[in-house]
Scaffold this motif. Structure first.
Motif, PDB file in Angstrom:
ATOM      1  N   ALA A 478       0.823  -1.213   0.000  1.00  0.00           N
ATOM      2  CA  ALA A 478       0.000   0.000   0.000  1.00  0.00           C
ATOM      3  C   ALA A 478       0.857   1.263   0.000  1.00  0.00           C
ATOM      4  CB  ALA A 478      -0.933  -0.012   1.209  1.00  0.00           C
ATOM      5  N   TYR A 482       1.251   4.061  -2.865  1.00  0.00           N
ATOM      6  CA  TYR A 482       0.932   5.441  -2.503  1.00  0.00           C
ATOM      7  C   TYR A 482       2.043   6.392  -2.948  1.00  0.00           C
ATOM      8  CZ  TYR A 482       0.126   9.512   0.490  1.00  0.00           C
ATOM      9  OH  TYR A 482      -0.049  10.785   0.954  1.00  0.00           O
ATOM     10  N   ALA A 490      -3.829   3.633  -4.506  1.00  0.00           N
ATOM     11  CA  ALA A 490      -3.309   3.137  -3.221  1.00  0.00           C
ATOM     12  C   ALA A 490      -4.388   3.040  -2.152  1.00  0.00           C
ATOM     13  CB  ALA A 490      -2.183   4.041  -2.735  1.00  0.00           C
ATOM     14  N   LEU A 493      -5.746  -0.398  -1.233  1.00  0.00           N
ATOM     15  CA  LEU A 493      -4.705  -1.199  -0.592  1.00  0.00           C
ATOM     16  C   LEU A 493      -4.495  -0.769   0.854  1.00  0.00           C
ATOM     17  CD1 LEU A 493      -2.083  -1.324  -3.503  1.00  0.00           C
ATOM     18  CD2 LEU A 493      -3.782  -3.050  -2.890  1.00  0.00           C
ATOM     19  N   LEU A 494      -4.546   0.539   1.092  1.00  0.00           N
ATOM     20  CA  LEU A 494      -4.395   1.049   2.458  1.00  0.00           C
ATOM     21  C   LEU A 494      -5.544   0.573   3.342  1.00  0.00           C
ATOM     22  CD1 LEU A 494      -3.319   4.695   1.551  1.00  0.00           C
ATOM     23  CD2 LEU A 494      -1.893   3.043   2.766  1.00  0.00           C
TER      24      LEU A 494
END
Length: 778
Positions: A478, A482, A490, A493-494
């Motif tokens: 992530a 990013y 991103a 994913l974060l």
């Protein structure tokens, strides 16, 4: 009476007269009972949209209405035909920054003609987004001025939605069908249109004039061609020089000088549309954005001082006490946690020294749990304790000690002991690999530990380790995404990494989670500012304000936020608040709500001068000056209406006092020497003179009214006070120094009513009354 402007009906009359016999534009009254509206018809080639089908048309019309507050506010323009244009919608036409209080309605009508032909249109923030996309896709086909001189067949080719294309060649001058037997125009025979060239010359549209001249065949000679070309070349040369000078000023940070040069260039050549964009940009920079280099953003310390300076002592003390109590409570909690973790760790060390391995394991595990929670005051100390406790739990000493304890138990064979030691060693290697983000070693160690794990405790450790690996890998993916590609790709994913940490504990986990939270807040900030910027550009201030406030909350104390993001967002919030106040003032002005308008403008000035906007001092003064000028104009209109009401009620003393107040207000203002206000003062002087004369005439009429019955009785002996009904006196005129009045009354003393009429005159030179002959005009 007006504020430095003609009456609305005169404006419409002048507009109609201006376009009388115009080749392409016709202006007619919209209604015989409304002198403030006119219908403007254009015989120019432009686009229309009918049932989502786009086609060419030579007829376009708008309704032009003179608003209250004109010329401070532009005429309202509404399309009467379905013109397809980025700045046209069914309810209004967007004029951008074209209108000023110096612009004439004739210039506005001509400007709209250039919009219709596609010479002028907005490329951003358009009223009609679909039209804006269409115009952008067919920019090479504009302007359509060359199609304005010829009739187009009644059946025009339509534009299909699927291809957005017009076959302009099919409707060009050469291929436009004509009625049978229709004569070819002289302009077409010559290969040029002299009237059109003269119009471009008069409008200083030298770029368009130059293009037209270049397109005319060389064999088509005419007397004016050389002079037209010379004037175009000269004007374009001067304009280019001014533009170059403007760019140099701008590069040197001399914004006002650059703006002046761009304006001078536009005065030379009116169709410099890139220059218009530059002027708009610099005007906004000077009035609202400001030159940041000359007025740096306030520091945190200065903001703190400003805030404290505005807060009274008692609320400040209460606030300080509350904050102090919260901080103290958190300090005591953190201190207790740190003391407990430190004690457990020391007891673990003591137990380890005594070779009480099982006790040491329990104590170090407790110390690890206690130190894993986040702390405001003891973060580093607790992180150190957690790391040391974990190091002991994974050390060979405690593993061997625990194994030795196991060997003393009955039924525990040597092979089982070796497996326990091997499992602990492998898990320790996996943890080291996790710390180093060495995923190949981590995965290999995990597979080995999976093959060894037999007991429930080992399986639980294995599951916990797998969860940590999954989280750290997601965390790494992530943050890498990013940094490389930003929030759009991103953010999912974060969010996934954040979910994976829900069941995990430990300071290292908490630190990684903090990175994710900061990154998600930064992403939320970017999304909010993008949304706010779209609303900001469309002047949707009320919707933009809460969005920017939410955005500001997202980046407070966020180490990932870009430098000055918070300050810039705070600055934007202040500006939006300023725009809302000005918009409220404008709306109140339009509705004739003078007190509300003045109050809103004054709030805007206070916001501009005292709220820490990033405008330089002189630019803030310029904006404040503009608002103060509008306030003065509003006060003048308000007092003029009051004066007119007094005048209609024949309260001349009050009317005179009101007009004298207007004149005094202007004289004492900072704008007394400006042309517009000089003109208003001259009007005030003239109006005061007229009012005083009307007051004198009314005073004499009232004096005569007191003697009217006696005069009638003296000259009509048969009448009595009881038989004289409905007496009245009318002022007829001021002639040769005499005020002539007509006296009337109905005498009912005879068999039928008789209207008695007498004329009386007051001689201003002798201060005497006398009979007067009947005026010829009465």
């Amino acid at each position: 009476m007006s504020v430095a402007r003609p009456q609305e009906d005169e404006t419409i009359k002048e507009l109609i007269a201006y376009f009388t016999d115009h080749q392409f534009i016709t202006v007619t009254p919209h209604s015989p009972t409304n002198g403030k509206e006119a219908e403007v018809s254009y015989q120019l080639t432009g686009l229309i949209e009918d049932k989502e089908k786009i086609s060419l048309s030579q007829h376009h019309a708008i309704l032009l209405s003179i608003p209250f507050g004109f010329p401070l506010f532009p005429p309202n323009c509404k399309p009467l035909t379905p013109t397809f244009h980025p700045d046209f919608d069914p309810g209004a036409i967007c004029l951008g920054n074209f209108w000023t209080d110096k612009t004439t309605c004739a210039e506005l009508v001509e400007f709209i003609s250039r919009m219709i032909t596609g010479e002028v249109y907005s490329k951003e923030n358009a009223f009609n987004e679909r039209a804006a996309q269409w115009y952008a896709a067919h920019a090479d086909n504009f302007p359509l001025a060359e199609l304005a001189q010829t009739a187009i067949a009644p059946s025009l080719p339509e534009v299909r939605e699927d291809d957005f294309s017009i076959n302009f060649d099919a409707i060009s001058l050469e291929s436009s069908p004509t009625d049978e037997g229709q004569a070819t125009t002289p302009d077409k025979e010559r290969g040029y249109n002299l009237s059109l060239l003269q119009e471009y010359l008069a409008q200083k549209r030298f770029n368009q004039l130059n293009r037209e001249l270049q397109a005319i065949p060389t064999e088509s000679t005419f007397n004016e061609r050389r002079s037209f070309q010379q004037r175009a070349d000269k004007a374009l040369l001067v304009a280019q020089k001014k533009q170059k000078e403007a760019r140099l000023h701008e590069e040197n940070g001399e914004t006002q000088s650059a703006l002046d040069k761009y304006r001078q260039a536009l005065e030379e050549v009116s169709d410099l549309y890139d220059v218009k964009d530059n002027i708009k940009r610099l005007e906004q920079a000077i009035i609202l954005e400001g030159k940041k280099a000359k007025n740096p953003l306030p520091t945190k310390e200065s903001k703190k001082q400003n805030i404290l300076g505005r807060i009274s002592p008692l609320p400040t003390l209460i606030l300080f006490a509350i904050i102090s109590a919260i901080i103290a409570l958190q300090f005591f909690k953190d201190t207790g946690r740190a003391t407990s973790a430190t004690g457990l760790y020391q007891q673990c060390i003591t137990a380890l020294e005594r070779k009480e391995f099982r006790t040491a394991q329990a104590l170090c595990e407790s110390a690890q749990v206690k130190s894993s929670a986040s702390s405001l005051f003891y973060g580093k100390k607790l992180s150190s304790i957690e790391a040391k406790s974990k190091e002991i739990l994974l050390s060979a000493q405690i593993r061997q000690g625990l194994t030795a304890n196991l060997s003393n138990k009955k039924g525990q064979d040597k092979k089982s002991q070796e497996k326990i030691i091997t499992f602990s060693t492998v898990i320790a290697q996996v943890q080291t690999a996790i710390t180093n983000r060495d995923w190949p070693k981590t995965n290999a160690g995990l597979r080995q530990a999976r093959s060894i794990a037999k007991t429930d405790k080992e399986k639980k450790i294995l599951l916990q380790t797998k969860a940590e690996i999954s989280f750290y890998q997601a965390h790494e993916r992530a943050l890498t995404e990013y940094k490389r590609n930003g929030c759009k790709s991103a953010e999912p994913l974060l969010q996934t990494a954040q979910k994976k940490a829900q069941t995990l504990v430990g300071s290292a986990i908490e630190h990684a989670l903090q990175d994710i939270r900061f990154s998600l807040k930064e992403c939320a900030f970017q999304q909010l500012t993008e949304k706010g910027e779209k609303l900001y550009k469309t002047a949707s201030w009320a919707q933009a304000l809460p969005i920017y406030r939410d955005a500001l909350e997202k980046i407070k104390d966020n180490p990932l936020a870009k430098q000055n993001s918070a300050a810039e967002t705070e600055n934007k919030i202040s500006k939006i608040a300023l725009y809302i106040m000005i918009a409220q003032g404008n709306e109140a002005f339009t509705n004739g709500e003078w007190e509300q308008a003045i109050a809103a403008y004054k709030r805007a000035i206070t916001n501009l001068e005292g709220k820490g906007l990033s405008d330089p001092e002189e630019d803030s003064a310029m904006s404040s000056k503009k608002l103060k000028r509008i306030i003065l104009q509003t006060e003048i209109i308000q007092n003029q209406q009051v004066g007119e009401n007094y005048k209609e009620a024949k309260l001349f003393a009050q009317a005179i006092k009101t007009y004298q107040h207007i004149a005094k207000t202007i004289k004492q203002s900072a704008f007394a020497e400006e042309t517009a206000f000089i003109q208003i003062q001259e009007e005030m002087s003239s109006d005061l003179k007229m009012l005083k004369n009307e007051q004198f005439v009314e005073e004499k009429r009232v004096a005569l009214q007191r003697q009217q019955i006696d005069i009638f009785l003296e000259n009509y002996p048969a009448a009595t006070p009881e038989t004289l009904l409905a007496p009245k006196i009318l002022f007829i005129k001021d002639e040769a120094g005499k005020l002539i009045y007509r006296m009337e009354a109905t005498d009912t003393s005879q068999n039928r009513p008789l209207t008695l009429v007498m004329y009386y005159a007051y001689n201003k030179a002798t201060d005497q009354w006398q009979f007067a002959p009947r005026p010829e005009a009465d």
